[in-house]
Design a protein around this motif. Structure first.
Motif, PDB file in Angstrom:
ATOM      1  N   LEU A   1     -13.113 -45.240  -5.342  1.00 17.99           N
ATOM      2  CA  LEU A   1     -12.428 -43.960  -6.247  1.00 17.99           C
ATOM      3  C   LEU A   1     -12.816 -42.840  -5.606  1.00 17.99           C
ATOM      4  N   ARG A   2     -13.819 -42.696  -4.584  1.00 22.87           N
ATOM      5  CA  ARG A   2     -13.884 -41.606  -4.067  1.00 22.87           C
ATOM      6  C   ARG A   2     -13.335 -41.146  -2.687  1.00 22.87           C
ATOM      7  N   ARG A   3     -12.920 -42.308  -2.096  1.00 20.49           N
ATOM      8  CA  ARG A   3     -12.222 -42.288  -0.711  1.00 20.49           C
ATOM      9  C   ARG A   3     -10.881 -41.190  -0.922  1.00 20.49           C
ATOM     10  N   HIS A   4     -10.058 -41.430  -1.820  1.00 20.07           N
ATOM     11  CA  HIS A   4      -9.122 -40.687  -1.892  1.00 20.07           C
ATOM     12  C   HIS A   4      -9.046 -39.052  -2.345  1.00 20.07           C
ATOM     13  N   ARG A   5     -10.358 -38.665  -2.643  1.00 17.94           N
ATOM     14  CA  ARG A   5     -10.472 -37.418  -3.120  1.00 17.94           C
ATOM     15  C   ARG A   5     -11.197 -36.580  -2.059  1.00 17.94           C
ATOM     16  N   VAL A   6     -11.762 -37.222  -0.838  1.00 12.03           N
ATOM     17  CA  VAL A   6     -12.469 -36.519   0.028  1.00 12.03           C
ATOM     18  C   VAL A   6     -11.620 -36.086   1.247  1.00 12.03           C
TER      19      VAL A   6
ATOM     20  N   PRO B   1     -18.533 -42.701   7.895  1.00 15.68           N
ATOM     21  CA  PRO B   1     -17.386 -43.463   7.805  1.00 15.68           C
ATOM     22  C   PRO B   1     -16.683 -43.533   6.258  1.00 15.68           C
ATOM     23  N   LEU B   2     -15.241 -43.544   6.214  1.00 17.10           N
ATOM     24  CA  LEU B   2     -14.872 -43.720   4.878  1.00 17.10           C
ATOM     25  C   LEU B   2     -15.191 -44.958   4.256  1.00 17.10           C
ATOM     26  N   ASP B   3     -15.321 -46.044   5.190  1.00 18.85           N
ATOM     27  CA  ASP B   3     -15.629 -47.555   4.535  1.00 18.85           C
ATOM     28  C   ASP B   3     -16.867 -47.481   3.936  1.00 18.85           C
ATOM     29  N   GLN B   4     -17.607 -46.419   4.194  1.00 16.15           N
ATOM     30  CA  GLN B   4     -18.889 -46.429   3.364  1.00 16.15           C
ATOM     31  C   GLN B   4     -19.130 -45.868   1.778  1.00 16.15           C
ATOM     32  N   LEU B   5     -17.582 -45.277   1.578  1.00 17.78           N
ATOM     33  CA  LEU B   5     -17.682 -44.844   0.450  1.00 17.78           C
ATOM     34  C   LEU B   5     -16.994 -45.718  -0.701  1.00 17.78           C
TER      35      LEU B   5
ATOM     36  N   ARG C   1     -10.986 -44.091  17.228  1.00 20.15           N
ATOM     37  CA  ARG C   1     -10.902 -43.091  16.327  1.00 20.15           C
ATOM     38  C   ARG C   1     -11.318 -43.776  15.018  1.00 20.15           C
ATOM     39  N   GLN C   2     -12.304 -42.967  14.362  1.00 18.34           N
ATOM     40  CA  GLN C   2     -12.647 -43.627  13.095  1.00 18.34           C
ATOM     41  C   GLN C   2     -12.852 -42.442  11.914  1.00 18.34           C
ATOM     42  N   PRO C   3     -11.783 -42.751  10.997  1.00 13.79           N
ATOM     43  CA  PRO C   3     -11.769 -41.826   9.974  1.00 13.79           C
ATOM     44  C   PRO C   3     -13.337 -41.779   9.043  1.00 13.79           C
ATOM     45  N   CYS C   4     -13.652 -40.337   8.665  1.00 11.07           N
ATOM     46  CA  CYS C   4     -14.939 -40.209   8.144  1.00 11.07           C
ATOM     47  C   CYS C   4     -14.654 -38.866   7.264  1.00 11.07           C
ATOM     48  N   THR C   5     -15.559 -38.542   6.447  1.00  7.94           N
ATOM     49  CA  THR C   5     -15.794 -37.439   5.787  1.00  7.94           C
ATOM     50  C   THR C   5     -17.028 -36.921   6.007  1.00  7.94           C
ATOM     51  N   ARG C   6     -16.882 -35.509   5.299  1.00 10.90           N
ATOM     52  CA  ARG C   6     -18.074 -34.620   5.685  1.00 10.90           C
ATOM     53  C   ARG C   6     -19.276 -35.165   4.781  1.00 10.90           C
ATOM     54  N   LEU C   7     -20.578 -34.607   4.984  1.00 12.71           N
ATOM     55  CA  LEU C   7     -21.660 -35.059   4.347  1.00 12.71           C
ATOM     56  C   LEU C   7     -21.727 -34.540   2.865  1.00 12.71           C
ATOM     57  N   ALA C   8     -20.936 -33.239   2.999  1.00 16.87           N
ATOM     58  CA  ALA C   8     -20.839 -32.349   1.634  1.00 16.87           C
ATOM     59  C   ALA C   8     -20.111 -33.037   0.489  1.00 16.87           C
ATOM     60  N   ASP C   9     -19.096 -34.121   1.021  1.00 20.88           N
ATOM     61  CA  ASP C   9     -18.221 -34.556  -0.037  1.00 20.88           C
ATOM     62  C   ASP C   9     -18.864 -35.880  -0.215  1.00 20.88           C
ATOM     63  N   VAL C  10     -19.656 -36.450   0.214  1.00 17.60           N
ATOM     64  CA  VAL C  10     -20.480 -37.654  -0.262  1.00 17.60           C
ATOM     65  C   VAL C  10     -21.870 -37.276  -1.194  1.00 17.60           C
ATOM     66  N   LEU C  11     -22.291 -36.126  -0.950  1.00 21.00           N
ATOM     67  CA  LEU C  11     -23.382 -35.341  -1.805  1.00 21.00           C
ATOM     68  C   LEU C  11     -22.834 -34.969  -3.065  1.00 21.00           C
ATOM     69  N   ALA C  12     -21.442 -34.423  -3.033  1.00 15.42           N
ATOM     70  CA  ALA C  12     -20.902 -33.928  -4.154  1.00 15.42           C
ATOM     71  C   ALA C  12     -21.024 -34.541  -5.579  1.00 15.42           C
TER      72      ALA C  12
END
Length: 95
Positions: free
Chosen positions: A31-36, A24-28, A47-58
């Protein structure tokens, strides 16, 4: 960190599925939220906004995409994130 696991059916004759782990985006950090990449996962709460695990690990340099492609970071990052997803999905299936 909260994570959402999901399953999507891949089209075709045989019933094949793709399993993903989304964050979930609220876990980021802001600074990183706008880049994923933003994906919307359907949960019982809506519906919940999320991102891929790859963008979290990057690492931060990943977001300089022109550098990531030339240095081969894209393929390695995808491989690592898929392995971590597999570990998480396996741990969930054992419960």
């Amino acid at each position: 960190m909260d994570m959402i696991t999901c399953r999507a059916r891949i089209g075709g004759q045989a019933p094949l599925y793709s399993y993903r782990v989304l964050v979930p985006l609220d876990q980021l950090t802001p600074l990183r939220r706008h880049r994923v990449v933003i994906l919307h996962a359907v949960t019982p709460a809506g519906r919940q906004p999320c991102t891929r695990l790859a963008d979290v690990l990057a690492p931060n340099r990943w977001f300089e995409r022109y550098l990531a492609m030339h240095c081969g970071l894209a393929a390695r990052l995808n491989l690592v994130s898929r392995r971590v997803e597999a570990i998480i999905l396996h741990a969930i299936s054992l419960k």
